[in-house]
Design a protein around this motif. Structure first.
Motif, PDB file in Angstrom:
ATOM      1  N   VAL A 203      11.449-110.488  52.317  1.00 56.53           N
ATOM      2  CA  VAL A 203      10.543-109.372  52.581  1.00 56.53           C
ATOM      3  C   VAL A 203       9.166-109.738  52.017  1.00 56.53           C
ATOM      4  CG1 VAL A 203      10.109-106.919  52.170  1.00 56.53           C
ATOM      5  CG2 VAL A 203      12.465-107.766  52.430  1.00 56.53           C
ATOM      6  N   GLY A 204       8.163-109.670  52.873  1.00 54.04           N
ATOM      7  CA  GLY A 204       6.817-109.998  52.399  1.00 54.04           C
ATOM      8  C   GLY A 204       6.542-111.487  52.381  1.00 54.04           C
ATOM      9  N   SER A 205       7.245-112.248  53.212  1.00 55.38           N
ATOM     10  CA  SER A 205       6.952-113.683  53.273  1.00 55.38           C
ATOM     11  C   SER A 205       5.573-113.862  53.923  1.00 55.38           C
ATOM     12  CB  SER A 205       8.038-114.420  54.068  1.00 55.38           C
ATOM     13  OG  SER A 205       8.131-113.908  55.372  1.00 55.38           O
ATOM     14  N   PRO A 206       4.919-114.985  53.665  1.00 54.47           N
ATOM     15  CA  PRO A 206       3.572-115.185  54.203  1.00 54.47           C
ATOM     16  C   PRO A 206       3.513-114.977  55.728  1.00 54.47           C
ATOM     17  CG  PRO A 206       4.083-116.879  52.595  1.00 54.47           C
ATOM     18  CD  PRO A 206       5.336-116.092  52.785  1.00 54.47           C
ATOM     19  N   TYR A 207       2.498-114.329  56.193  1.00 53.30           N
ATOM     20  CA  TYR A 207       2.224-114.031  57.612  1.00 53.30           C
ATOM     21  C   TYR A 207       3.162-112.980  58.217  1.00 53.30           C
ATOM     22  CZ  TYR A 207       0.029-118.589  56.893  1.00 53.30           C
ATOM     23  OH  TYR A 207      -0.673-119.637  56.374  1.00 53.30           O
ATOM     24  N   GLN A 208       4.085-112.442  57.412  1.00 53.48           N
ATOM     25  CA  GLN A 208       5.018-111.465  57.979  1.00 53.48           C
ATOM     26  C   GLN A 208       4.304-110.155  58.300  1.00 53.48           C
ATOM     27  OE1 GLN A 208       7.989-109.540  55.316  1.00 53.48           O
ATOM     28  NE2 GLN A 208       9.456-110.634  56.573  1.00 53.48           N
ATOM     29  N   THR A 209       4.612-109.607  59.477  1.00 53.13           N
ATOM     30  CA  THR A 209       4.064-108.308  59.867  1.00 53.13           C
ATOM     31  C   THR A 209       5.211-107.296  59.948  1.00 53.13           C
ATOM     32  OG1 THR A 209       4.455-108.780  62.189  1.00 53.13           O
ATOM     33  CG2 THR A 209       2.295-109.411  61.303  1.00 53.13           C
ATOM     34  N   LEU A 210       4.869-106.025  60.079  1.00 56.91           N
ATOM     35  CA  LEU A 210       5.922-105.018  60.234  1.00 56.91           C
ATOM     36  C   LEU A 210       6.671-105.248  61.540  1.00 56.91           C
ATOM     37  CD1 LEU A 210       4.217-101.764  58.866  1.00 56.91           C
ATOM     38  CD2 LEU A 210       5.677-103.414  57.669  1.00 56.91           C
ATOM     39  N   GLU A 211       5.972-105.804  62.507  1.00 51.09           N
ATOM     40  CA  GLU A 211       6.629-106.128  63.777  1.00 51.09           C
ATOM     41  C   GLU A 211       7.691-107.216  63.561  1.00 51.09           C
ATOM     42  OE1 GLU A 211       3.723-106.747  66.807  1.00 51.09           O
ATOM     43  OE2 GLU A 211       5.255-107.550  68.159  1.00 51.09           O
TER      44      GLU A 211
END
Ligand code: 5AD
Ligand code: FES
Length: 346
Positions: A203-211
């Motif tokens: 959760v919250g890895s680099p470049y991660q979006t809610l999508e």
């Protein structure tokens, strides 16, 4: 659209569309308590106040892969590498068994030193010595034949996080030698063979979006695993992501609640990473719908060398200390450690 209505819909239909998941994640503050209450209630209905401990043996920190986020990736020359012998692995299990553990997890980097013959021998030895225990493997990507041989040797469960369900995002976290398609194939192979299967993501890895997170939930819906391991991304100082922000306990626990609501019977750990990012992270994870803990059984000597991320907790504590610590932590929140195999329940 209202977050509350979407939560009700998730409760009834056990899934949402991608857009609805994104909306719910965006507006999570409005419903986080309600989601946690629903999740905890569902967990109580299926598993009561039991929290299942899995004794984790991190038996090798050699890895042939180079996942950009991971502290023990092959390219990190600053790691002191270690491998546990069969005898050391068995004595870690024995230590755990004496404490009451009836479920062991063998986890390691993808280390070619442990050939399939060696692994089959280790698994068969644990199976023979502890017929009453569950054996979980977390050895990364193998082929169908090898997974099958390990299953036949006595392994019951397999953990392999998909890490992120969207190809584009997967490419930002992994070198070209790795493939999301192959990882997904592994997960379907494992299910086909008969393992209880766990997948998961950071959760919250680099470049991660809610999508991206919505895609993760939809992939989990499709795979229909027995376990899901999620924890916050935490930067490691020897990786290219060293200056990235860590994931939050707040988003992680909300996702745990959504997963519990989507599939009430899931085995859902409150991870060590969650306990690292917040002092009461594991308690928060259990209160938001988790029902598994994975304390370390590896010899204390090697623990600090299995550092996937910085500041990992419990690297100096003996297995018995974590055992006592976790029992107290669970009792304080009205739960208890249950020392059974803790199998998935339909
Ligand atoms: N932060 C949090 N979790 C990590 N993992 C690997 N590196 C990190 C990190 N920096 C997770 C991955 C892997 C699991 C064993 O640990 O999701 O699948
Ligand atoms: Fe390891 Fe608390 S769980 S010291």
């Amino acid at each position: 659209m209202k977050a509350k209505d979407l939560l009700e819909k998730l409760m009834k239909e056990k899934s949402l569309t991608k857009e609805e998941f994104v909306f719910l994640l965006e507006h999570r503050e409005e419903v986080r308590e309600e989601a946690a209450d629903m999740a905890r209630k569902l967990c109580d209905e299926h598993y009561g106040k039991a929290v299942y401990p899995r004794g984790l043996v991190e038996f090798t920190n050699y890895c042939k892969n180079n996942c950009y986020y991971c502290g023990i990736r092959a390219g990190n020359k600053n790691v002191t590498r270690y491998r546990l012998s069969k005898e050391e692995i068995l004595s870690s299990c024995e230590n755990g068994y004496q404490l009451g553990y009836r479920s062991f997890v063998l986890q390691g980097g993808e280390d070619p030193y442990y050939t399939i013959e060696i692994m089959v021998d280790i698994v068969a030895s644990i199976r023979k010595k502890y017929p009453d225990c569950a054996i979980t493997l977390s050895l990364g990507e193998l082929d169908y034949e090898r997974y099958k041989r390990l299953y036949e040797a006595g392994a019951d469960r397999y953990l392999l996080r998909h890490e992120t369900a969207l190809e584009e995002h997967y490419r930002m976290l992994h070198p070209d030698s790795m493939s999301l398609a192959y990882r997904k194939k592994c997960l379907y192979d494992l299910k086909d063979i008969g393992y209880q299967v766990g997948t998961g993501f950071m959760v919250g890895s680099p470049y991660q979006t809610l999508e991206n997170l919505a895609e993760d939930l939809l992939f989990i819906k499709e795979l229909d695993p027995h376990m899901v391991g999620i924890g916050p991304f935490i930067p490691h100082h020897d990786t290219q992501f060293k200056d990235e922000a860590a994931g939050t306990a707040e988003l992680t626990t909300f996702l745990l609640s959504l997963l519990r609501i989507m599939k009430p019977t899931l085995l859902l750990p409150a991870t060590t990473a969650l306990g690292t990012i917040a002092p009461d992270g594991r308690e928060q994870g259990i209160l938001a719908g988790g029902n598994v803990l994975m304390p370390n059984l590896s010899p204390v000597m090697v623990r600090k060398d299995y550092a996937l991320y910085d500041n990992k907790i419990c690297t100096g504590e003996e297995a018995a200390e974590c055992f006592g610590c976790l029992s107290r932590r669970m009792e304080r929140i009205g739960c208890h450690l249950e020392f059974s195999r803790g199998d998935y329940r339909e």
